[in-house]
Structure formats: C-alpha cells, structure tokens
Write a protein that holds these residues in place. Structure first.
Motif, mmCIF file in Angstrom:
data_model
loop_
_atom_site.group_PDB
_atom_site.id
_atom_site.type_symbol
_atom_site.label_atom_id
_atom_site.label_comp_id
_atom_site.label_asym_id
_atom_site.label_seq_id
_atom_site.Cartn_x
_atom_site.Cartn_y
_atom_site.Cartn_z
ATOM 1 N N ALA A 1 12.728 -1.166 -7.809
ATOM 2 C CA ALA A 1 13.082 -1.909 -6.591
ATOM 3 C C ALA A 1 14.080 -1.138 -5.719
ATOM 4 C CB ALA A 1 13.648 -3.275 -6.964
ATOM 5 N N SER A 2 14.808 -0.186 -6.336
ATOM 6 C CA SER A 2 15.807 0.580 -5.588
ATOM 7 C C SER A 2 15.263 1.917 -5.075
ATOM 8 C CB SER A 2 17.040 0.832 -6.461
ATOM 9 O OG SER A 2 16.718 1.690 -7.550
ATOM 10 N N GLY B 1 -4.088 -7.188 -10.689
ATOM 11 C CA GLY B 1 -4.194 -5.737 -10.680
ATOM 12 C C GLY B 1 -4.476 -5.216 -9.288
ATOM 13 N N PRO B 2 -4.880 -3.927 -9.192
ATOM 14 C CA PRO B 2 -5.203 -3.352 -7.881
ATOM 15 C C PRO B 2 -6.302 -4.151 -7.186
ATOM 16 C CG PRO B 2 -5.091 -1.632 -9.561
ATOM 17 C CD PRO B 2 -5.024 -2.942 -10.279
ATOM 18 N N GLU B 3 -6.135 -4.311 -5.889
ATOM 19 C CA GLU B 3 -7.048 -5.169 -5.132
ATOM 20 C C GLU B 3 -8.494 -4.709 -5.253
ATOM 21 O OE1 GLU B 3 -7.475 -6.991 -0.592
ATOM 22 O OE2 GLU B 3 -6.040 -5.385 -1.032
ATOM 23 N N ASP B 4 -8.736 -3.379 -5.230
ATOM 24 C CA ASP B 4 -10.116 -2.894 -5.280
ATOM 25 C C ASP B 4 -10.774 -3.210 -6.607
ATOM 26 O OD1 ASP B 4 -8.371 -1.187 -6.549
ATOM 27 O OD2 ASP B 4 -9.557 0.602 -6.138
ATOM 28 N N LEU B 5 -9.992 -3.228 -7.711
ATOM 29 C CA LEU B 5 -10.558 -3.561 -9.014
ATOM 30 C C LEU B 5 -10.772 -5.071 -9.165
ATOM 31 C CD1 LEU B 5 -8.669 -1.240 -11.548
ATOM 32 C CD2 LEU B 5 -10.941 -0.955 -10.571
ATOM 33 N N VAL B 6 -9.807 -5.843 -8.688
ATOM 34 C CA VAL B 6 -9.905 -7.299 -8.823
ATOM 35 C C VAL B 6 -11.116 -7.825 -8.063
ATOM 36 C CG1 VAL B 6 -8.767 -9.489 -8.281
ATOM 37 C CG2 VAL B 6 -7.447 -7.603 -9.243
ATOM 38 N N LEU C 1 2.813 3.033 -5.383
ATOM 39 C CA LEU C 1 2.710 1.602 -5.649
ATOM 40 C C LEU C 1 1.568 1.010 -4.848
ATOM 41 C CD1 LEU C 1 6.480 0.530 -5.566
ATOM 42 C CD2 LEU C 1 5.100 1.155 -7.526
ATOM 43 N N GLY C 2 0.726 0.264 -5.510
ATOM 44 C CA GLY C 2 -0.380 -0.401 -4.836
ATOM 45 C C GLY C 2 -0.156 -1.895 -4.745
ATOM 46 N N GLU C 3 -1.002 -2.548 -3.949
ATOM 47 C CA GLU C 3 -0.909 -4.000 -3.819
ATOM 48 C C GLU C 3 -1.388 -4.663 -5.106
ATOM 49 O OE1 GLU C 3 0.416 -5.796 -1.392
ATOM 50 O OE2 GLU C 3 0.991 -3.912 -0.427
ATOM 51 N N ASN C 4 -0.586 -5.565 -5.595
ATOM 52 C CA ASN C 4 -0.906 -6.283 -6.838
ATOM 53 C C ASN C 4 -1.456 -7.656 -6.470
ATOM 54 O OD1 ASN C 4 -1.088 -6.772 -9.542
ATOM 55 N ND2 ASN C 4 1.041 -7.355 -9.788
ATOM 56 N N THR C 5 -2.773 -7.815 -6.551
ATOM 57 C CA THR C 5 -3.397 -9.083 -6.194
ATOM 58 C C THR C 5 -3.907 -9.782 -7.451
ATOM 59 O OG1 THR C 5 -5.545 -8.034 -5.860
ATOM 60 C CG2 THR C 5 -4.100 -8.204 -3.948
ATOM 61 N N PHE C 6 -4.242 -11.061 -7.299
ATOM 62 C CA PHE C 6 -4.755 -11.791 -8.457
ATOM 63 C C PHE C 6 -5.803 -12.805 -8.022
ATOM 64 C CE2 PHE C 6 -1.272 -14.365 -6.923
ATOM 65 C CZ PHE C 6 -1.742 -15.655 -7.062
ATOM 66 N N GLU D 1 4.564 -8.193 -6.297
ATOM 67 C CA GLU D 1 3.383 -7.984 -5.450
ATOM 68 C C GLU D 1 2.902 -6.533 -5.477
ATOM 69 O OE1 GLU D 1 6.978 -7.108 -2.950
ATOM 70 O OE2 GLU D 1 6.387 -8.613 -4.448
ATOM 71 N N LYS D 2 3.602 -5.666 -6.262
ATOM 72 C CA LYS D 2 3.234 -4.258 -6.357
ATOM 73 C C LYS D 2 2.913 -3.901 -7.799
ATOM 74 C CE LYS D 2 4.377 -3.191 -2.013
ATOM 75 N NZ LYS D 2 3.413 -2.679 -1.012
ATOM 76 N N LEU D 3 2.272 -2.743 -7.992
ATOM 77 C CA LEU D 3 2.056 -2.219 -9.334
ATOM 78 C C LEU D 3 1.958 -0.711 -9.261
ATOM 79 C CD1 LEU D 3 -1.597 -2.735 -10.569
ATOM 80 C CD2 LEU D 3 -0.920 -2.849 -8.188
#
Length: 316
Positions: free
Chosen positions: A90-91, A170-175, A131-136, A53-55
């Motif tokens: 993740a760590s 990708g990033p929510e603002d771009l998607v 890390l940003g929100e990874n939306t689709f 869910e991140k990128l």
C-alpha cells in the motif's frame, strides 16, 4: 588394530587432550562470533497489505540481496532462522503502469525490521510490482456425479449443493472466462440411503491464480424406496357449454402412480384430478386428451395409461 586405537583414546591423557581441544574450539568460536563483520545476505520478501481491489500479477521478486554489518552472533542467528522482509504494498509509489519502491525505502524497511543489522547497501536499485484489477463473481457449482441406485430406489428430493455457488476472485480477464465450476468426481454405487459428502471444487489449470471463497462444497441427497400402484380416477370434462352433455368412454382413467413405499397406502383416487377440455373438440373431433390436473405432493410421478378417450355428445 581398531582395538589398539580404542585403548589409546580411552587413556586419561587422550581424554584430557580431546577435552582441551573442545574447550579451545568453543573459546575460539565465542571470540569469533563476538566480533563484527560485513556480510552479504539474501532475504525472502513478503508482500503485505495488497489493496483488496488489486492483486499481484506476473512473478514478483521473491528475495532481496543486501550488504550488512553485524556481530557474528547476529549473522549466525540470521543464517539459521532466515528472517523475511515484509514490504507494505500500500506504501509503494505509483508509476505510469507499475508500482515501485526505491533502494532508500527498502533500506529503511530493513532498518525498522532487522534489529541488530546495520544496513550498508541494498543491491537492487528499484523493486517493481505489477498490480492488476481484482474482480469477483459468484459462479454456479455443478456436481460431477455418477450414481447407481439399488433396485426401486430413487431420490425423494432434488439433490442439494451447499453452497450452490461460490465467489471467485482474481484478474478480470480470467474471471470473465468462467461460466461454471464443477466438483471433483463423486461415484456412488448401489445407493439406498441418504448421503452427505464434501467434495472439492476443481479449477482448470488454465485458470490458476484465481482465489475461491471456499474450495469445497457439500453434496447431499435423500433416497427412498419407491413402488407403483394403478388407480382408476373419474374423468372430468371442462368448459362444457349449456345445453350439452358429454359422456366419455371410458368414464374413468387408469393412472400409474409412483411413490415412496411408505406413502403408497395413502395414494387414493380422491387425491387426483384428471380432466379434458371440451374446447379441444374443434381441433381434434375424433377423441379427447386427458391430463393430470392435481396429484398429492408425495407422489413422485403419474403416468396416464389411458391417453385418449372417445366421447358422445348430447344436446338438449
């Protein structure tokens, strides 16, 4: 002069000297590499296990400098093969706005992965990641086609695009900016046969950084040769009240049918229903307007050649 030099080196004494020199160099190299040294190295970074869910945003560090202690053989091996250091995203520790890993944690990762290297010091105090929100979303794909048919040829079925939409991540603002995607240009001239082409999907430069579930689609089309035929079909008047009879002029309507040339022999008047509505007389008492109610599925188009009919009413 060149000949004299060659003769000197070909002499046994000269060959023996060169052999001794080579052996001496090899022995010196082995002694040197067998020793241990402190050296600064630069490692390429590989970020792994990024949560789904991140990128990664921005331009994360691509390398890490460190001081190590190792044998000459190990250092030479590193210089040649350039091992990379894997960091488990993740760590990473979560800060107020970014994620980070400390110097001690980076040194521990090096110790676990870099066998034969004693880590003296990592020069970076803290490594930060954003890390940003990874939306689709699923986005429809539109073909960019330029098609020219041979005479009398057309598509016999709607154009197919498989898949007709793809997942963009990708990033929510771009998607959110994407409403549709187009394919690369496909130009087909003098088309007369069925076709199937794989075409790349185009991402605008302003939207770089997005990931597609697939980078191409398959566009296919079925092409047939068409011809035309004129028929006369009886006109049916609907919604005629009791006690009223309607006679139309003409009684039969001429239609122009277009169909695959192989199906044209199956085009007969009984396959069509042409009608007009008695109730429309109140709207336009001068004439009735015929319309096509039914046609065979294999007929591509029907054009009415008689678009208006006069009529005579008889009441009993």
């Amino acid at each position: 002069m060149v000949q004299n030099i060659k003769k000197r080196f070909i002499k046994p004494k000269a060959l023996a000297f060169l052999g001794f020199l080579l052996v001496s160099f090899i022995i010196w190299l082995m002694i040197t590499l067998s020793g241990s040294y402190v050296s600064d190295i630069r490692m390429q970074l590989a970020y792994e296990n990024v949560p789904e869910e991140k990128l990664l945003l921005g331009d994360p560090d691509s390398y890490l400098d460190a001081s190590v202690y190792a044998s000459g053989y190990r250092l030479l091996n590193y210089k040649i093969f350039r091992e990379s250091l894997s960091l488990d995203v993740a760590s990473f520790n979560e800060g107020s706005q970014r994620f980070f890993i400390t110097r001690a944690e980076m040194e521990n990762s090096m110790k676990d992965q870099m066998e034969g290297l004693e880590v003296r010091r990592v020069f970076k105090d803290t490594l930060w990641l954003t890390l940003g929100e990874n939306t689709f979303r699923k986005i429809k794909v539109s073909p960019n086609l330029t098609i020219g048919f041979q005479e009398d040829h057309e598509f016999s079925e709607p154009l197919k695009i498989i898949p007709d939409s793809i997942e963009v991540r990708g990033p929510e603002d771009l998607v959110r900016k994407i409403d549709s995607l187009t394919t690369a240009s496909l130009v087909l001239r003098n088309l007369k046969d069925d076709f199937e082409k794989e075409v790349q999907v185009v991402i605008p430069d302003s939207l770089n950084g997005l990931q597609l579930s697939r980078e191409s689609v398959v566009i296919s089309g079925k092409v047939a040769r068409y011809s035309e035929k004129i028929l006369e079909v009886p006109l049916v008047v609907e919604n005629v009240p009791e006690g009223v009879s309607v006679k139309t002029f003409p009684a039969n309507i001429r239609i122009l049918c277009k169909a695959d040339i192989d199906d044209l022999k199956r085009v007969v008047p009984s396959g069509f229903r042409i009608s007009c509505d008695y109730n429309e007389i109140s709207k336009n008492p001068a004439f009735l307007l015929p319309r096509v109610e039914e046609k065979p599925s294999f007929v591509k188009s029907v054009t009415l050649l008689d678009t208006k009919v006069e009529y005579l009413l008889k009441r009993s």
